[in-house]
Design an enzyme around this catalytic site. Structure first.
Site, PDB file in Angstrom:
ATOM      1  CB  CYS A 111      -0.983   0.032   1.159  1.00 31.19           C
ATOM      2  SG  CYS A 111      -1.390  -1.543   1.872  1.00 31.19           S
ATOM      3  NE  ARG A 140       1.559  -9.098   5.377  1.00 28.89           N
ATOM      4  CZ  ARG A 140       0.308  -9.023   4.994  1.00 28.89           C
ATOM      5  NH1 ARG A 140      -0.608  -9.816   5.539  1.00 28.89           N
ATOM      6  NH2 ARG A 140      -0.075  -8.154   4.077  1.00 28.89           N
ATOM      7  CD  GLN A 158      -0.819  -8.659   0.098  1.00 26.79           C
ATOM      8  OE1 GLN A 158      -0.217  -7.619  -0.116  1.00 26.79           O
ATOM      9  NE2 GLN A 158      -1.714  -8.767   1.053  1.00 26.79           N
ATOM     10  CG  ASP A 160      -2.060  -5.363  -2.786  1.00 25.11           C
ATOM     11  OD1 ASP A 160      -3.271  -5.217  -2.531  1.00 25.11           O
ATOM     12  OD2 ASP A 160      -1.151  -4.938  -2.042  1.00 25.11           O
ATOM     13  CG  HIS A 162      -3.767  -0.165  -2.923  1.00 20.67           C
ATOM     14  ND1 HIS A 162      -2.630  -0.889  -3.193  1.00 20.67           N
ATOM     15  CD2 HIS A 162      -4.121  -0.466  -1.642  1.00 20.67           C
ATOM     16  CE1 HIS A 162      -2.298  -1.585  -2.114  1.00 20.67           C
ATOM     17  NE2 HIS A 162      -3.186  -1.360  -1.162  1.00 20.67           N
ATOM     18  CE  LYS A 246     -12.315  -8.100   6.920  1.00 21.90           C
ATOM     19  NZ  LYS A 246     -11.240  -9.063   6.952  1.00 21.90           N
ATOM     20  CG  HIS A 292      -6.226  -1.620   1.293  1.00 25.08           C
ATOM     21  ND1 HIS A 292      -4.878  -1.443   1.401  1.00 25.08           N
ATOM     22  CD2 HIS A 292      -6.792  -0.757   2.160  1.00 25.08           C
ATOM     23  CE1 HIS A 292      -4.636  -0.507   2.310  1.00 25.08           C
ATOM     24  NE2 HIS A 292      -5.782  -0.076   2.782  1.00 25.08           N
TER      25      HIS A 292
HETATM   26 ZN    ZN Z   1      -3.228  -2.270   0.629  1.00 24.69          ZN
END
Ligand code: ZN
Length: 415
Positions: A111, A140, A158, A160, A162, A246, A292
């Site tokens: 992000c 992580r 991910q 991912d 945004h 979410k 996200h």
């Molecule tokens: Zn994010």
């Protein structure tokens, strides 16, 4: 979207045969090695090709759906993670190291990088929505006892993205996201979903970032979009994280197990921390809305789910090797080789088994490797200028010309 609420549905299959760790080893897809480190995945050539196919499909679909692809670094200065709040609230999960007397962080999320790309120039309402997508590999720290094959790892990618938009654009963005998530998951053979809407606990407003108005707008937009699509969902009051509500879309696999894959998450925290704005039609600066979202989740985990769902028999468009060509004897290796080259030139993933084994042994090997098609080449086939086709788990399909066979595979792959 076909939604079914399942309560601990009984696992109908013997899971030990479908364990992705076992299949991963049998089919030579990936490994995890203590010398490298637990929770860190080595993708072997056959696993990597499947990963590439998923990624190519994912990128093409994102470009068709108005996303822009971005690439961001694996590490960043501690300063960035201080602004994002991760260094204060997420430190025990991060890999932090020091260089030149300054802390650096191996990214646990993508992000802040996408935010910095957004902030690289002034943005007008006319530029919005902006959608940045990345296969972002993050790290992580997870306690060793919690690690499990590809399902729980320390380094993962991910899928991912945004989305940065105005309040007026939210409804349409959420509707698009629901369609997109369904489209992506269905392509991989998942047609049954459980959907959850996590909202805040109205009795504890102090626990959450963002104004009451922001929360109401966002929660309404999420709930409306679900209703609009006729999607049955379960509201989980008090389950939202502190920074926004979410939607989670969980898939149900062939064994009736539920896996969280897609997530669509509002964020009222980061736009404030990074002072993210756009210029409105009135010439004034407004705070941006940030979403996200991941559709497949972590690729490692999604891959494990796929392998277990199909018990290693991946659909032909995903199969690492689609065709194994089996010459009956050494005399037919060059004929087999010519067929292989024709298939390869058409983008079909084929291999020739030029070992000295008997044809029945070669067939058995190809069956064990779960290769969708076997092509048998011998005198009979060479004389007729045709090939004998066998389908994994089905048996003999008879004679075809190479051209007919290529067409058949292409149809099956949806190319
Ligand atoms: Zn994010």
């Amino acid at each position: 979207m076909n939604v079914k609420i399942l309560e601990n549905k009984k696992q109908e299959r013997e899971l030990s045969n479908a364990d992705h760790r076992l299949i991963g080893q049998q089919l030579d897809l990936f490994s995890i090695n203590e010398e490298v480190g637990i929770g860190l995945v080595l993708w072997h050539p056959k696993g990597t090709i499947v990963r590439k196919i998923i990624r190519d499909f994912w990128e093409e679909e994102h470009l068709k759906n108005g996303y822009q692809l971005v690439c961001t670094p694996h590490i960043a200065r501690g300063e960035l993670w201080k602004i994002s709040g991760h260094l204060d609230y997420y430190k025990e999960n991060m890999y932090v190291f020091e260089k030149d007397g300054e802390p650096y962080v191996v990214k646990p999320m993508n992000c802040p990088f996408h935010i910095q790309i957004y902030k690289s120039k002034p943005r007008s309402y006319k530029d919005l929505p902006i959608r940045y997508a990345e296969w972002g590999t993050v790290y992580r720290y997870e306690r060793s006892g919690t690690l499990h094959g590809l399902l729980r790892v320390r380094g993962f990618t991910q899928d991912d993205a945004h989305i940065f938009c105005t309040a007026e654009q939210i409804d349409e963005e959420i509707l698009k996201l629901l369609d997109f998530a369904e489209h992506m998951l269905q392509r991989f053979g998942f047609h049954e979903f459980n959907v959850y809407l996590s909202t805040r606990d109205p009795k504890q407003p102090e626990k959450y970032m963002g104004s009451e108005k922001d929360w109401k707008t966002a929660q309404r937009a999420l709930a409306e979009a679900l209703k609009n699509k006729g999607i049955t969902y379960r509201e989980m009051q008090g389950e939202a994280v502190f920074y926004g509500p979410k939607i989670d879309i969980n898939i149900v696999d062939a064994s009736g197990r539920e896996w969280q894959c897609s997530t669509i998450q509002f964020d009222f925290n980061l736009p404030k921390r990074f002072n993210m704005t756009y210029t409105g039609p009135n010439g004034k600066e407004h705070e941006i809305l940030m979403i996200h979202r991941a559709l497949l989740g972590a690729i490692e985990r999604f891959f494990a789910i796929l392998v277990e769902h199909y018990e290693g028999n991946l659909p032909i468009w995903l199969a690492p090797t689609q065709v194994k060509i089996l010459p009956i004897s050494d005399n037919y290796i060059s004929y087999a080789q010519r067929i292989h080259e024709k298939l390869q030139a058409c983008g079909i993933r084929s291999e020739v088994d030029s070992s000295a084994s008997t044809i029945s042994y070669k067939i058995r090997e190809a069956e064990v490797q779960k290769i969708p098609y076997m092509v048998i080449c011998g005198e009979h086939e060479a004389n007729l200028k045709k090939i004998s086709i066998r389908r994994h788990g089905v048996g003999n399909l008879g004679l075809l010309s190479t051209k007919e066979f290529i067409k058949k595979i292409r149809n099956e792959c949806g190319w």
